[in-house]
Scaffold this motif. Structure first.
Motif, PDB file in Angstrom:
ATOM      1  N   PRO A 216     -57.425-129.574   8.701  1.00  0.00           N
ATOM      2  CA  PRO A 216     -56.829-129.500   7.366  1.00  0.00           C
ATOM      3  C   PRO A 216     -57.889-129.322   6.284  1.00  0.00           C
ATOM      4  CG  PRO A 216     -56.972-131.777   8.049  1.00  0.00           C
ATOM      5  CD  PRO A 216     -57.475-130.952   9.220  1.00  0.00           C
ATOM      6  N   PHE A 217     -57.517-128.641   5.222  1.00  0.00           N
ATOM      7  CA  PHE A 217     -58.371-128.489   4.050  1.00  0.00           C
ATOM      8  C   PHE A 217     -57.526-128.806   2.825  1.00  0.00           C
ATOM      9  CE2 PHE A 217     -60.122-125.775   7.290  1.00  0.00           C
ATOM     10  CZ  PHE A 217     -61.489-126.008   7.208  1.00  0.00           C
ATOM     11  N   TYR A 218     -58.087-129.566   1.904  1.00  0.00           N
ATOM     12  CA  TYR A 218     -57.390-129.945   0.675  1.00  0.00           C
ATOM     13  C   TYR A 218     -58.142-129.302  -0.480  1.00  0.00           C
ATOM     14  CZ  TYR A 218     -55.644-133.233   4.081  1.00  0.00           C
ATOM     15  OH  TYR A 218     -55.109-133.782   5.220  1.00  0.00           O
ATOM     16  N   VAL A 219     -57.601-128.193  -0.964  1.00  0.00           N
ATOM     17  CA  VAL A 219     -58.312-127.331  -1.905  1.00  0.00           C
ATOM     18  C   VAL A 219     -57.825-127.593  -3.320  1.00  0.00           C
ATOM     19  CG1 VAL A 219     -58.890-124.949  -2.487  1.00  0.00           C
ATOM     20  CG2 VAL A 219     -58.508-125.590  -0.089  1.00  0.00           C
ATOM     21  N   ALA A 220     -58.726-128.040  -4.188  1.00  0.00           N
ATOM     22  CA  ALA A 220     -58.375-128.270  -5.589  1.00  0.00           C
ATOM     23  C   ALA A 220     -58.111-126.937  -6.270  1.00  0.00           C
ATOM     24  CB  ALA A 220     -59.500-129.004  -6.302  1.00  0.00           C
ATOM     25  N   ALA A 221     -56.963-126.832  -6.962  1.00  0.00           N
ATOM     26  CA  ALA A 221     -56.602-125.612  -7.684  1.00  0.00           C
ATOM     27  C   ALA A 221     -55.945-126.027  -8.996  1.00  0.00           C
ATOM     28  CB  ALA A 221     -55.663-124.745  -6.858  1.00  0.00           C
ATOM     29  N   GLY A 222     -56.760-126.262  -9.998  1.00  0.00           N
ATOM     30  CA  GLY A 222     -56.223-126.756 -11.256  1.00  0.00           C
ATOM     31  C   GLY A 222     -55.643-128.135 -11.047  1.00  0.00           C
ATOM     32  N   PRO A 223     -54.411-128.358 -11.496  1.00  0.00           N
ATOM     33  CA  PRO A 223     -53.819-129.692 -11.395  1.00  0.00           C
ATOM     34  C   PRO A 223     -53.158-129.964 -10.045  1.00  0.00           C
ATOM     35  CG  PRO A 223     -52.365-128.259 -12.604  1.00  0.00           C
ATOM     36  CD  PRO A 223     -53.593-127.446 -12.312  1.00  0.00           C
ATOM     37  N   VAL A 224     -53.260-129.039  -9.099  1.00  0.00           N
ATOM     38  CA  VAL A 224     -52.621-129.255  -7.801  1.00  0.00           C
ATOM     39  C   VAL A 224     -53.662-129.217  -6.688  1.00  0.00           C
ATOM     40  CG1 VAL A 224     -50.450-128.242  -8.577  1.00  0.00           C
ATOM     41  CG2 VAL A 224     -52.115-126.805  -7.406  1.00  0.00           C
ATOM     42  N   THR A 225     -53.271-129.764  -5.542  1.00  0.00           N
ATOM     43  CA  THR A 225     -54.090-129.702  -4.335  1.00  0.00           C
ATOM     44  C   THR A 225     -53.358-128.859  -3.314  1.00  0.00           C
ATOM     45  OG1 THR A 225     -55.062-131.882  -4.725  1.00  0.00           O
ATOM     46  CG2 THR A 225     -55.148-131.032  -2.472  1.00  0.00           C
ATOM     47  N   ARG A 226     -53.997-127.782  -2.861  1.00  0.00           N
ATOM     48  CA  ARG A 226     -53.388-126.909  -1.867  1.00  0.00           C
ATOM     49  C   ARG A 226     -53.705-127.419  -0.464  1.00  0.00           C
ATOM     50  NH1 ARG A 226     -55.310-121.271  -4.799  1.00  0.00           N
ATOM     51  NH2 ARG A 226     -53.733-121.265  -6.440  1.00  0.00           N
ATOM     52  N   LEU A 227     -52.679-127.539   0.350  1.00  0.00           N
ATOM     53  CA  LEU A 227     -52.855-127.939   1.739  1.00  0.00           C
ATOM     54  C   LEU A 227     -52.993-126.688   2.589  1.00  0.00           C
ATOM     55  CD1 LEU A 227     -52.850-129.815   4.184  1.00  0.00           C
ATOM     56  CD2 LEU A 227     -50.347-129.858   4.048  1.00  0.00           C
ATOM     57  N   GLN A 228     -54.167-126.529   3.218  1.00  0.00           N
ATOM     58  CA  GLN A 228     -54.422-125.398   4.093  1.00  0.00           C
ATOM     59  C   GLN A 228     -54.894-125.913   5.447  1.00  0.00           C
ATOM     60  OE1 GLN A 228     -57.222-122.849   2.056  1.00  0.00           O
ATOM     61  NE2 GLN A 228     -55.742-122.262   0.464  1.00  0.00           N
ATOM     62  N   ALA A 229     -54.757-125.075   6.472  1.00  0.00           N
ATOM     63  CA  ALA A 229     -55.216-125.423   7.809  1.00  0.00           C
ATOM     64  C   ALA A 229     -55.919-124.218   8.411  1.00  0.00           C
ATOM     65  CB  ALA A 229     -54.050-125.858   8.683  1.00  0.00           C
ATOM     66  N   GLY A 230     -57.031-124.440   9.080  1.00  0.00           N
ATOM     67  CA  GLY A 230     -57.821-123.350   9.671  1.00  0.00           C
ATOM     68  C   GLY A 230     -58.783-123.920  10.682  1.00  0.00           C
ATOM     69  N   GLY A 231     -59.812-123.130  11.164  1.00  0.00           N
ATOM     70  CA  GLY A 231     -59.829-121.712  10.936  1.00  0.00           C
ATOM     71  C   GLY A 231     -59.251-120.956  12.128  1.00  0.00           C
ATOM     72  N   LEU A 232     -58.606-119.883  11.781  1.00  0.00           N
ATOM     73  CA  LEU A 232     -57.944-119.033  12.757  1.00  0.00           C
ATOM     74  C   LEU A 232     -58.711-117.717  12.879  1.00  0.00           C
ATOM     75  CD1 LEU A 232     -54.442-119.877  11.383  1.00  0.00           C
ATOM     76  CD2 LEU A 232     -55.119-120.307  13.750  1.00  0.00           C
ATOM     77  N   PRO A 233     -58.678-117.084  14.049  1.00  0.00           N
ATOM     78  CA  PRO A 233     -59.540-115.915  14.249  1.00  0.00           C
ATOM     79  C   PRO A 233     -59.088-114.666  13.519  1.00  0.00           C
ATOM     80  CG  PRO A 233     -58.191-116.316  16.198  1.00  0.00           C
ATOM     81  CD  PRO A 233     -58.000-117.489  15.285  1.00  0.00           C
ATOM     82  N   ASN A 234     -57.772-114.522  13.249  1.00  0.00           N
ATOM     83  CA  ASN A 234     -57.287-113.282  12.652  1.00  0.00           C
ATOM     84  C   ASN A 234     -55.917-113.489  12.005  1.00  0.00           C
ATOM     85  OD1 ASN A 234     -55.398-113.213  14.870  1.00  0.00           O
ATOM     86  ND2 ASN A 234     -57.048-112.327  16.122  1.00  0.00           N
ATOM     87  N   ARG A 235     -55.418-112.443  11.361  1.00  0.00           N
ATOM     88  CA  ARG A 235     -54.137-112.503  10.667  1.00  0.00           C
ATOM     89  C   ARG A 235     -52.994-112.754  11.654  1.00  0.00           C
ATOM     90  NH1 ARG A 235     -51.529-110.815   5.811  1.00  0.00           N
ATOM     91  NH2 ARG A 235     -49.353-111.388   6.124  1.00  0.00           N
ATOM     92  N   ALA A 236     -53.078-112.147  12.834  1.00  0.00           N
ATOM     93  CA  ALA A 236     -51.999-112.329  13.806  1.00  0.00           C
ATOM     94  C   ALA A 236     -51.845-113.794  14.192  1.00  0.00           C
ATOM     95  CB  ALA A 236     -52.259-111.472  15.045  1.00  0.00           C
ATOM     96  N   ALA A 237     -52.984-114.475  14.379  1.00  0.00           N
ATOM     97  CA  ALA A 237     -52.928-115.896  14.725  1.00  0.00           C
ATOM     98  C   ALA A 237     -52.331-116.704  13.576  1.00  0.00           C
ATOM     99  CB  ALA A 237     -54.323-116.406  15.078  1.00  0.00           C
ATOM    100  N   ALA A 238     -52.706-116.355  12.340  1.00  0.00           N
ATOM    101  CA  ALA A 238     -52.161-117.049  11.174  1.00  0.00           C
ATOM    102  C   ALA A 238     -50.650-116.825  11.070  1.00  0.00           C
ATOM    103  CB  ALA A 238     -52.861-116.579   9.901  1.00  0.00           C
ATOM    104  N   ASP A 239     -50.212-115.602  11.359  1.00  0.00           N
ATOM    105  CA  ASP A 239     -48.773-115.311  11.321  1.00  0.00           C
ATOM    106  C   ASP A 239     -48.018-116.134  12.359  1.00  0.00           C
ATOM    107  OD1 ASP A 239     -48.955-113.501   9.248  1.00  0.00           O
ATOM    108  OD2 ASP A 239     -49.115-111.745  10.550  1.00  0.00           O
ATOM    109  N   ARG A 240     -48.608-116.304  13.542  1.00  0.00           N
ATOM    110  CA  ARG A 240     -47.940-117.091  14.578  1.00  0.00           C
ATOM    111  C   ARG A 240     -47.799-118.547  14.154  1.00  0.00           C
ATOM    112  NH1 ARG A 240     -51.017-113.717  18.043  1.00  0.00           N
ATOM    113  NH2 ARG A 240     -52.685-115.271  18.185  1.00  0.00           N
ATOM    114  N   VAL A 241     -48.852-119.094  13.544  1.00  0.00           N
ATOM    115  CA  VAL A 241     -48.793-120.475  13.081  1.00  0.00           C
ATOM    116  C   VAL A 241     -47.731-120.614  11.996  1.00  0.00           C
ATOM    117  CG1 VAL A 241     -50.063-122.299  11.887  1.00  0.00           C
ATOM    118  CG2 VAL A 241     -51.160-121.021  13.718  1.00  0.00           C
ATOM    119  N   CYS A 242     -47.690-119.655  11.059  1.00  0.00           N
ATOM    120  CA  CYS A 242     -46.701-119.718   9.987  1.00  0.00           C
ATOM    121  C   CYS A 242     -45.282-119.616  10.541  1.00  0.00           C
ATOM    122  CB  CYS A 242     -46.949-118.608   8.965  1.00  0.00           C
ATOM    123  SG  CYS A 242     -48.142-119.082   7.684  1.00  0.00           S
ATOM    124  N   GLY A 243     -45.089-118.798  11.577  1.00  0.00           N
ATOM    125  CA  GLY A 243     -43.771-118.713  12.184  1.00  0.00           C
ATOM    126  C   GLY A 243     -43.304-120.056  12.709  1.00  0.00           C
ATOM    127  N   ALA A 244     -44.228-120.783  13.358  1.00  0.00           N
ATOM    128  CA  ALA A 244     -43.878-122.109  13.881  1.00  0.00           C
ATOM    129  C   ALA A 244     -43.630-123.099  12.752  1.00  0.00           C
ATOM    130  CB  ALA A 244     -44.992-122.607  14.797  1.00  0.00           C
TER     131      ALA A 244
END
Length: 347
Positions: A306-334
Motif C-alpha cells: 500500500p501507498f498513502y499519497v498526500a494530494a492536497g487535503p486528501v490521502t490517495r490509497l494506492q497499491a503497487g508495484g505491478l509490472p504493466n497496465r494489464a496486471a493493473a487492469d486485472r487487479v482493478c477488475g477484482a
C-alpha cells in the motif's frame, strides 16, 4: 476575492447508478403479517437475482412494490435501469425510484436526484440531491459541491463547496479529488480553511454512512461480468475551463496541506511500476482502514504494497508495484467486483 468566469465540470454525466433486488406475495396489504411476508418475498427475490434469475426476481418484487414496499420499488427501479429481467426503461426506473424515495428510502432518494439531474430536471433534482448529500452519498456531495462552486441553481458558496468536495473525495471519488485540485488554484486560502473546518464538522455530525437497505441489492451484489457496474463510481470528468497559472505562493500559504512538495514526493525505487488507486480519503487513517478491509476481501491485493499519497487535503490509497497496465487492469477488475472504486496509475 472570488475569481469570475471559472467553473468546474458539469456534474450531471459524472454519476453512475447502482443496482437493486426484490419478492411475490399471498397476503392482503396491511398489518404486521403483510409486512413480514413482504420482507420474505423481497429477500427471495434477492436470492433469485443473485442466482442470475432476474426475470424471476422481478416477478417476485412487482406485487410487493405495487402494494407499497419501498425496497421492492427501489429494486424494480434498478432492474429497469439496467435492463435485467425487463427491458431497459429509464423513465420507468425513475418512476419506481420516486415511489421509494417518497417513503424515505435513502438509496432511492440518491438515485432519483441524480437521475433527474442527468435528465436536465435540475430544479426538481436539487431537494433530493440535498437529502442524499446530507445522508452521506458521495455522488450527491460531488454534484452539490460542484453546483455551489459554480453558483448553478444555488448561491455560490465556496467554503461549503470545498467541504462537500472534500467529503466526496474522502469516500473514494477520484473525480472529486481532481476538482479539489482545481479549487485549490481558485479558492482563497481563508475560504479553503473554512471549508476544511466545515468538512470536519460534517464528518463528526454525519449519520451512519448511507447503507444498502436490507431488502435492496447494491453494487457488491452485481455479477462481475456487468461492465456498467464494474466501472468506478463516476465517469471521467470533463476538464474545466483553463485556469490561469496562479501567482507564486505567499509565505503565509507554504504550510498548507496541499503544498506541491507533498503531492510530488519521489517514489522509492522499490515502489517502481504500475499501481492501482483504490480511493481518496480525508485522513491517512481512513485510507489505512480501507486498505485493511479491501486486502482481506480482494485476493489480488494480497501481494501488493500500500501507498498513502498526500494530494492536497486528501490521502490517495494506492497499491503497487505491478509490472504493466494489464496486471493493473486485472487487479482493478477484482477490486471493482468487490465493490471498490479502482483505476490504474502509470509509473
Amino acid at each position: 476575492m472570488q475569481t469570475k468566469g471559472r467553473k468546474l465540470l458539469a456534474a450531471g454525466a459524472a454519476v453512475a447508478l447502482l443496482l437493486g433486488a426484490g419478492g411475490t406475495l399471498a397476503f392482503a396489504p396491511g398489518g404486521d403479517a403483510y409486512a413480514e411476508a413482504a420482507k420474505i418475498e423481497v429477500k427471495q427475490g434477492i436470492d433469485a437475482w443473485q442466482r442470475g434469475d432476474h426475470a424471476g426476481a422481478v416477478r417476485m418484487w412487482r406485487p410487493v412494490a405495487d402494494a407499497g414496499n419501498a425496497d421492492a420499488q427501489f429494486n424494480l427501479g434498478q432492474a429497469y435501469r439496467l435492463g435485467r429481467g425487463v427491458p431497459t426503461d429509464l423513465r420507468t426506473a425513475q418512476s419506481w425510484f420516486e415511489k421509494a424515495a417518497q417513503q424515505g428510502h435513502e438509496q432511492a432518494q440518491a438515485n432519483l436526484g441524480l437521475a433527474l439531474f442527468q435528465n436536465g430536471e435540475r430544479e426538481r433534482a436539487l431537494p433530493w440531491i440535498r437529502k442524499a448529500a446530507d445522508a452521506g452519498d458521495p455522488r450527491a456531495q460531488y454534484v452539490l459541491g460542484t453546483a455551489m462552486f459554480n453558483g448553478d441553481l444555488v448561491p455560490k458558496d465556496w467554503p461549503r463547496a470545498y467541504a462537500l468536495m472534500q467529503r466526496a473525495a474522502g469516500q473514494g471519488m477520484p473525480n472529486a479529488a481532481s476538482n479539489l485540485e482545481q479549487m485549490d488554484k481558485i479558492i482563497p486560502l481563508a475560504q479553503r480553511q473554512q471549508g476544511l473546518a466545515l468538512a470536519r464538522q460534517m464528518e463528526q455530525q454525519a449519520p451512519p454512512r448511507l447503507q444498502q437497505a436490507p431488502g435492496s441489492i447494491g453494487k457488491a451484489n452485481v455479477p462481475p461480468s456487468n461492465s456498467a457496474i464494474q466501472s468506478t463510481l463516476a465517469a471521467p470528468v470533463p476538464k474545466a475551463a483553463p485556469v490561469p497559472k496562479p501567482a507564486p505562493v505567499r509565505t503565509a500559504e507554504t504550510a498548507r496541506p496541499s503544498a506541491p512538495a507533498a503531492v510530488r514526493a519521489p517514489i522509492a525505487t522499490s515502489a517502481a511500476g504500475w499501481r492501482v488507486q483504490l480511493g481518496a480519503f480525508s485522513t491517512s487513517a481512513n485510507a489505512q482502514r480501507q486498505w485493511a478491509g479491501l486486502r482481506g476481501r480482494v485476493g489480488a491485493l494480497a501481494s501488493l504494497r500500500p501507498f498513502y499519497v498526500a494530494a492536497g487535503p486528501v490521502t490517495r490509497l494506492q497499491a503497487g508495484g505491478l509490472p504493466n497496465r494489464a496486471a493493473a487492469d486485472r487487479v482493478c477488475g477484482a477490486a471493482k467486483a468487490a465493490g471498490s472504486a479502482c483505476f490504474p496509475v502509470a509509473p
